[in-house]
Design a protein around this motif. Sequence first.
Motif, PDB file in Angstrom:
ATOM      1  N   UNK A   1       7.340 -36.384  15.303  1.00  0.00           N
ATOM      2  CA  UNK A   1       7.777 -37.643  15.899  1.00  0.00           C
ATOM      3  C   UNK A   1       7.796 -37.529  17.418  1.00  0.00           C
ATOM      4  N   UNK A   2       7.504 -38.637  18.096  1.00  0.00           N
ATOM      5  CA  UNK A   2       7.397 -38.623  19.551  1.00  0.00           C
ATOM      6  C   UNK A   2       8.105 -39.833  20.140  1.00  0.00           C
ATOM      7  N   UNK A   3       9.036 -39.603  21.051  1.00  0.00           N
ATOM      8  CA  UNK A   3       9.676 -40.709  21.747  1.00  0.00           C
ATOM      9  C   UNK A   3       8.714 -41.303  22.754  1.00  0.00           C
ATOM     10  N   UNK A   4       8.471 -42.617  22.664  1.00  0.00           N
ATOM     11  CA  UNK A   4       7.464 -43.228  23.545  1.00  0.00           C
ATOM     12  C   UNK A   4       8.054 -44.198  24.554  1.00  0.00           C
ATOM     13  N   UNK A   5       9.255 -44.706  24.329  1.00  0.00           N
ATOM     14  CA  UNK A   5       9.921 -45.545  25.332  1.00  0.00           C
ATOM     15  C   UNK A   5      11.412 -45.587  25.038  1.00  0.00           C
ATOM     16  N   UNK A   6      12.195 -45.874  26.054  1.00  0.00           N
ATOM     17  CA  UNK A   6      13.646 -45.899  25.894  1.00  0.00           C
ATOM     18  C   UNK A   6      14.246 -46.806  26.955  1.00  0.00           C
ATOM     19  N   UNK A   7      15.514 -47.112  26.813  1.00  0.00           N
ATOM     20  CA  UNK A   7      16.182 -47.948  27.797  1.00  0.00           C
ATOM     21  C   UNK A   7      17.636 -48.152  27.468  1.00  0.00           C
ATOM     22  N   UNK A   8      18.307 -48.893  28.318  1.00  0.00           N
ATOM     23  CA  UNK A   8      19.689 -49.303  28.070  1.00  0.00           C
ATOM     24  C   UNK A   8      19.833 -50.772  28.444  1.00  0.00           C
ATOM     25  N   UNK A   9      20.373 -51.556  27.528  1.00  0.00           N
ATOM     26  CA  UNK A   9      20.597 -52.977  27.774  1.00  0.00           C
ATOM     27  C   UNK A   9      22.090 -53.234  27.904  1.00  0.00           C
ATOM     28  N   UNK A  10      22.413 -54.377  28.517  1.00  0.00           N
ATOM     29  CA  UNK A  10      23.818 -54.702  28.764  1.00  0.00           C
ATOM     30  C   UNK A  10      24.025 -56.201  28.662  1.00  0.00           C
ATOM     31  N   UNK A  11      25.177 -56.601  28.131  1.00  0.00           N
ATOM     32  CA  UNK A  11      25.500 -58.013  28.009  1.00  0.00           C
ATOM     33  C   UNK A  11      27.008 -58.206  28.136  1.00  0.00           C
ATOM     34  N   UNK A  12      27.408 -59.391  28.602  1.00  0.00           N
ATOM     35  CA  UNK A  12      28.820 -59.711  28.798  1.00  0.00           C
ATOM     36  C   UNK A  12      29.139 -61.013  28.078  1.00  0.00           C
ATOM     37  N   UNK A  13      30.252 -61.034  27.383  1.00  0.00           N
ATOM     38  CA  UNK A  13      30.732 -62.241  26.716  1.00  0.00           C
ATOM     39  C   UNK A  13      32.257 -62.301  26.858  1.00  0.00           C
TER      40      UNK A  13
END
Length: 223
Positions: A126-138
């Motif tokens: 297996x190979x990690x090809x993309x990643x990130x962190x998202x954020x939201x406020x409510x």
Amino acid sequence: MSEDAALLARRGVLLGAAGLLAGCGFRPLYGSNGAAAVAAGEPSVREQLLSIRVAPIGERFGQLMRRGLLLRLGTGIGGARQPAYELRVGPGVAAEGVGVQIDGAATRVRYIATANWVLVRLGPPPEGIMSGQERSIEAYNIPANQFFAADSSREAAEQRLAATLADQIVTRIAAEFRRRAEGHVGEAVSMPVIPPASPGDALPPGLSDPASPGVLGLPPGSR
């Protein structure tokens, strides 16, 4: 309107807008990869999204997120039939009371949610090809002595948070698939075990774990 119905309605609006813009050179994010890519037999962005399975995500908020991701990927609740990728997500939610009264009880709660994610191409290896962190406020209000209304408002806020994060993740992945289809080379990413995003990571100070009602001065049963 249910989340499923709202999502289908929004897709219809987007598809209609994409049709109007097609004559102006606009290419839908989820469309084909262009004549060269199609001739080479490369899958479209939509086909790639349909080949993503979503790994289980713990806790109720994680389950809401996973359901939202499956719907937005287009695979349905059953998941990808022939997965080529796996999406691993670690969400975290922090909360703070705003509009705090003299007795310390909050009249409004603000949620800040983050989601660390990595997309893995299934191996071997297996190979990690993309990643990130998202954020939201409510945020949601806590009516005085109306525990049922507070619970309903909290659940609605959590559903909005989960839907927004799912939208952000799928849009980011689709955009990256499109970018790579146009000849931009992507770099492999490391594949650590994705832990839940810590409420203290990249969040303003003074936030607390929403699992502790007493911290915000919330009435019993409001979580």
